[in-house]
Design a protein around this motif. Structure first.
Motif, PDB file in Angstrom:
ATOM      1  N   ALA A  73       0.813  -1.217   0.000  1.00  0.00           N
ATOM      2  CA  ALA A  73       0.000   0.000   0.000  1.00  0.00           C
ATOM      3  C   ALA A  73       0.851   1.274   0.000  1.00  0.00           C
ATOM      4  O   ALA A  73       0.458   2.284   0.590  1.00  0.00           O
ATOM      5  CB  ALA A  73      -0.936  -0.019   1.211  1.00  0.00           C
ATOM      6  N   PHE A  74       1.995   1.226  -0.617  1.00  0.00           N
ATOM      7  CA  PHE A  74       2.831   2.430  -0.722  1.00  0.00           C
ATOM      8  C   PHE A  74       3.767   2.290  -1.921  1.00  0.00           C
ATOM      9  O   PHE A  74       4.048   1.189  -2.386  1.00  0.00           O
ATOM     10  CB  PHE A  74       3.658   2.656   0.546  1.00  0.00           C
ATOM     11  CG  PHE A  74       4.333   1.422   1.061  1.00  0.00           C
ATOM     12  CD1 PHE A  74       3.745   0.664   2.057  1.00  0.00           C
ATOM     13  CD2 PHE A  74       5.545   1.008   0.541  1.00  0.00           C
ATOM     14  CE1 PHE A  74       4.361  -0.483   2.533  1.00  0.00           C
ATOM     15  CE2 PHE A  74       6.163  -0.133   1.007  1.00  0.00           C
ATOM     16  CZ  PHE A  74       5.573  -0.887   2.006  1.00  0.00           C
ATOM     17  N   GLN A  75       4.199   3.438  -2.386  1.00  0.00           N
ATOM     18  CA  GLN A  75       5.218   3.437  -3.448  1.00  0.00           C
ATOM     19  C   GLN A  75       6.449   4.181  -2.920  1.00  0.00           C
ATOM     20  O   GLN A  75       7.377   3.582  -2.434  1.00  0.00           O
ATOM     21  CB  GLN A  75       4.650   4.040  -4.721  1.00  0.00           C
ATOM     22  CG  GLN A  75       3.617   3.093  -5.363  1.00  0.00           C
ATOM     23  CD  GLN A  75       2.993   3.645  -6.607  1.00  0.00           C
ATOM     24  OE1 GLN A  75       3.669   4.240  -7.435  1.00  0.00           O
ATOM     25  NE2 GLN A  75       1.699   3.444  -6.753  1.00  0.00           N
ATOM     26  N   CYS A  76       6.421   5.529  -2.938  1.00  0.00           N
ATOM     27  CA  CYS A  76       7.582   6.248  -2.379  1.00  0.00           C
ATOM     28  C   CYS A  76       7.609   6.150  -0.864  1.00  0.00           C
ATOM     29  O   CYS A  76       8.649   6.261  -0.242  1.00  0.00           O
ATOM     30  CB  CYS A  76       7.579   7.696  -2.831  1.00  0.00           C
ATOM     31  SG  CYS A  76       6.403   8.753  -1.936  1.00  0.00           S
ATOM     32  N   GLY A  77       6.446   5.989  -0.245  1.00  0.00           N
ATOM     33  CA  GLY A  77       6.370   5.818   1.202  1.00  0.00           C
ATOM     34  C   GLY A  77       6.285   7.112   2.001  1.00  0.00           C
ATOM     35  O   GLY A  77       6.169   7.055   3.226  1.00  0.00           O
ATOM     36  N   TYR A  78       6.313   8.257   1.331  1.00  0.00           N
ATOM     37  CA  TYR A  78       6.349   9.508   2.106  1.00  0.00           C
ATOM     38  C   TYR A  78       5.055   9.745   2.888  1.00  0.00           C
ATOM     39  O   TYR A  78       5.094  10.217   4.020  1.00  0.00           O
ATOM     40  CB  TYR A  78       6.634  10.710   1.184  1.00  0.00           C
ATOM     41  CG  TYR A  78       7.106  11.899   1.967  1.00  0.00           C
ATOM     42  CD1 TYR A  78       8.433  11.994   2.392  1.00  0.00           C
ATOM     43  CD2 TYR A  78       6.227  12.916   2.327  1.00  0.00           C
ATOM     44  CE1 TYR A  78       8.872  13.071   3.153  1.00  0.00           C
ATOM     45  CE2 TYR A  78       6.659  13.994   3.081  1.00  0.00           C
ATOM     46  CZ  TYR A  78       7.978  14.067   3.486  1.00  0.00           C
ATOM     47  OH  TYR A  78       8.404  15.134   4.242  1.00  0.00           O
ATOM     48  N   CYS A  79       3.938   9.398   2.284  1.00  0.00           N
ATOM     49  CA  CYS A  79       2.667   9.622   2.974  1.00  0.00           C
ATOM     50  C   CYS A  79       2.330   8.504   3.952  1.00  0.00           C
ATOM     51  O   CYS A  79       1.389   8.623   4.732  1.00  0.00           O
ATOM     52  CB  CYS A  79       1.529   9.737   1.956  1.00  0.00           C
ATOM     53  SG  CYS A  79       1.081   8.140   1.203  1.00  0.00           S
ATOM     54  N   THR A  80       3.077   7.387   3.879  1.00  0.00           N
ATOM     55  CA  THR A  80       2.682   6.157   4.567  1.00  0.00           C
ATOM     56  C   THR A  80       2.564   6.293   6.089  1.00  0.00           C
ATOM     57  O   THR A  80       1.570   5.816   6.665  1.00  0.00           O
ATOM     58  CB  THR A  80       3.637   5.011   4.178  1.00  0.00           C
ATOM     59  OG1 THR A  80       3.729   4.972   2.755  1.00  0.00           O
ATOM     60  CG2 THR A  80       3.129   3.676   4.683  1.00  0.00           C
ATOM     61  N   PRO A  81       3.526   6.921   6.790  1.00  0.00           N
ATOM     62  CA  PRO A  81       3.326   7.040   8.246  1.00  0.00           C
ATOM     63  C   PRO A  81       2.015   7.747   8.592  1.00  0.00           C
ATOM     64  O   PRO A  81       1.286   7.304   9.492  1.00  0.00           O
ATOM     65  CB  PRO A  81       4.546   7.855   8.693  1.00  0.00           C
ATOM     66  CG  PRO A  81       5.584   7.581   7.656  1.00  0.00           C
ATOM     67  CD  PRO A  81       4.824   7.459   6.364  1.00  0.00           C
TER      68      PRO A  81
ATOM     69  N   LEU B 176      -3.446  12.531   1.762  1.00  0.00           N
ATOM     70  CA  LEU B 176      -3.187  12.493   0.321  1.00  0.00           C
ATOM     71  C   LEU B 176      -2.004  11.591   0.008  1.00  0.00           C
ATOM     72  O   LEU B 176      -1.079  11.464   0.800  1.00  0.00           O
ATOM     73  CB  LEU B 176      -2.909  13.905  -0.195  1.00  0.00           C
ATOM     74  CG  LEU B 176      -3.985  14.951   0.126  1.00  0.00           C
ATOM     75  CD1 LEU B 176      -3.642  16.283  -0.524  1.00  0.00           C
ATOM     76  CD2 LEU B 176      -5.356  14.477  -0.324  1.00  0.00           C
ATOM     77  N   CYS B 177      -2.072  10.965  -1.155  1.00  0.00           N
ATOM     78  CA  CYS B 177      -0.975  10.125  -1.626  1.00  0.00           C
ATOM     79  C   CYS B 177      -0.663  10.540  -3.057  1.00  0.00           C
ATOM     80  O   CYS B 177      -1.455  10.290  -3.965  1.00  0.00           O
ATOM     81  CB  CYS B 177      -1.355   8.644  -1.569  1.00  0.00           C
ATOM     82  SG  CYS B 177      -0.085   7.558  -2.274  1.00  0.00           S
ATOM     83  N   ARG B 178       0.475  11.147  -3.238  1.00  0.00           N
ATOM     84  CA  ARG B 178       0.822  11.626  -4.584  1.00  0.00           C
ATOM     85  C   ARG B 178       1.152  10.466  -5.511  1.00  0.00           C
ATOM     86  O   ARG B 178       1.158  10.622  -6.731  1.00  0.00           O
ATOM     87  CB  ARG B 178       1.982  12.610  -4.507  1.00  0.00           C
ATOM     88  CG  ARG B 178       1.569  13.890  -3.814  1.00  0.00           C
ATOM     89  CD  ARG B 178       2.505  15.006  -4.082  1.00  0.00           C
ATOM     90  NE  ARG B 178       2.510  15.349  -5.481  1.00  0.00           N
ATOM     91  CZ  ARG B 178       3.198  16.357  -5.998  1.00  0.00           C
ATOM     92  NH1 ARG B 178       3.931  17.105  -5.196  1.00  0.00           N
ATOM     93  NH2 ARG B 178       3.184  16.624  -7.273  1.00  0.00           N
ATOM     94  N   CYS B 179       1.462   9.302  -4.946  1.00  0.00           N
ATOM     95  CA  CYS B 179       1.719   8.124  -5.789  1.00  0.00           C
ATOM     96  C   CYS B 179       0.412   7.425  -6.141  1.00  0.00           C
ATOM     97  O   CYS B 179       0.435   6.432  -6.871  1.00  0.00           O
ATOM     98  CB  CYS B 179       2.638   7.153  -5.071  1.00  0.00           C
ATOM     99  SG  CYS B 179       4.237   7.843  -4.637  1.00  0.00           S
ATOM    100  N   ALA B 180      -0.701   7.912  -5.592  1.00  0.00           N
ATOM    101  CA  ALA B 180      -2.031   7.357  -5.880  1.00  0.00           C
ATOM    102  C   ALA B 180      -2.130   5.878  -5.563  1.00  0.00           C
ATOM    103  O   ALA B 180      -2.665   5.096  -6.331  1.00  0.00           O
ATOM    104  CB  ALA B 180      -2.425   7.634  -7.333  1.00  0.00           C
TER     105      ALA B 180
HETATM  106  S1  FES Z   1       3.228   6.363  -1.412  1.00  0.00           S
HETATM  107 FE1  FES Z   1       4.154   8.098  -2.317  1.00  0.00          FE
HETATM  108  S2  FES Z   1       2.934   9.735  -1.645  1.00  0.00           S
HETATM  109 FE2  FES Z   1       1.876   7.994  -0.960  1.00  0.00          FE
END
Ligand code: FES
Ligand code: FES
Length: 196
Positions: free
Chosen positions: A138-146, A177-181
Motif C-alpha cells: 500500500a505504498f510506493q515512495c512511502g512519504y505519505c505512509t506514516p 493524500l498520496c501523490r503516488c495514488a
Molecule cells: S506512497 Fe508516495 S505519496 Fe503515498
C-alpha cells in the motif's frame, strides 16, 4: 535684470541646491534602541509524553508539535508535507485520536499521550495496519505512509467507524493524500486490518 539682482538670484539658487546635502549631513535624531533580544528568555519548558516516554524540552512557544518531533527529538518518521494541514503526512495520535502535528502547538500537546509511527508497533510485532500495508503493497515512495497508517489505526480504534464500508473508509481517509495514488491498495490494507 540688473547685475546685482542676477548675482543675488544665482546665490539663492545655489543655496537651495546645497540644502539636501546639508540635511543629509545633519546628525540623525537618536532613536531609542530596542531592548536586546534574548531568545533564551522566550523559551518555555515543555514536557511531552511520546510513545510512553517523557521528554523535557525548552521550546519557543510557537513551535509546532511536528517540528518538536522532527527537529528537537529526531523522530523523523512523522513527515512534513504541506505544513498547512492539507496533506495528512504529519498525522500522529493525541490520546488515541488522530491529529495533524503541523497544526498543533507543542505546548498544547502537554499532558496528552502522543503516539508517533515509531511507537505504533509493540516491540517486534507490527500493528495490524502496518502489517496489512506491507501485505497489500500500500505504498510506493512511502512519504505519505506514516500519516496514512496513523490515520487508519486511529480510525479502526474508533468504535463508530471501525466497521465502515470501503466508501466510508475512503471518506474518513480523505484528509490523507498520496501523490503516488496508492489509494486502492491503501483501502484494501485498511479493510484487511479491519477484518483482523
Ligand atoms: S506512497 Fe508516495 S505519496 Fe503515498
Ligand atoms: S504536513 Fe501537516 S497536514 Fe500536511
Amino acid at each position: 535684470m540688473s547685475r546685482r539682482t542676477f548675482v543675488m538670484a544665482t546665490l539663492a539658487a545655489a543655496a537651495l541646491l546645497a540644502l539636501p546635502s546639508v540635511v543629509a549631513a545633519a546628525p540623525e535624531t537618536a532613536l531609542p534602541s530596542p531592548p536586546p533580544t534574548d531568545n533564551r528568555s522566550a523559551m518555555l519548558p515543555v514536557e511531552l509524553n511520546i510513545n510512553g516516554k517523557s521528554h523535557r524540552l525548552q521550546l519557543d512557544p510557537r513551535t509546532a508539535l511536528l517540528d518538536a518531533l522532527r527537529e528537537n527529538l529526531h523522530l523523523t518518521g512523522t513527515k512534513k508535507g504541506c505544513d498547512h494541514g492539507q496533506c495528512g503526512a504529519c498525522t500522529v495520535h493525541l490520546d488515541g485520536h488522530s491529529a495533524l502535528s503541523c497544526l498543533t502547538l507543542a505546548v498544547m500537546a502537554q499532558g496528552k499521550a502522543i503516539t508517533t509511527i515509531e511507537g505504533l508497533a509493540k516491540g517486534d510485532t507490527l500493528h495490524p495496519v502496518q502489517a496489512a500495508f506491507i501485505k497489500h503493497d500500500a505504498f510506493q515512495c512511502g512519504y505519505c505512509t506514516p500519516g496514512q497508517i496513523m490515520s487508519a489505526s486511529a480510525l479502526l480504534a474508533d468504535q463508530h467507524t471501525r466497521h465502515g464500508s470501503a466508501v466510508e473508509i475512503r471518506e474518513a481517509m480523505s484528509g490523507n493524500l498520496c501523490r503516488c495514488a496508492a489509494y486502492p491498495n491503501i483501502i484494501a490494507a485498511i479493510q484487511e486490518a479491519q477484518r483482523a
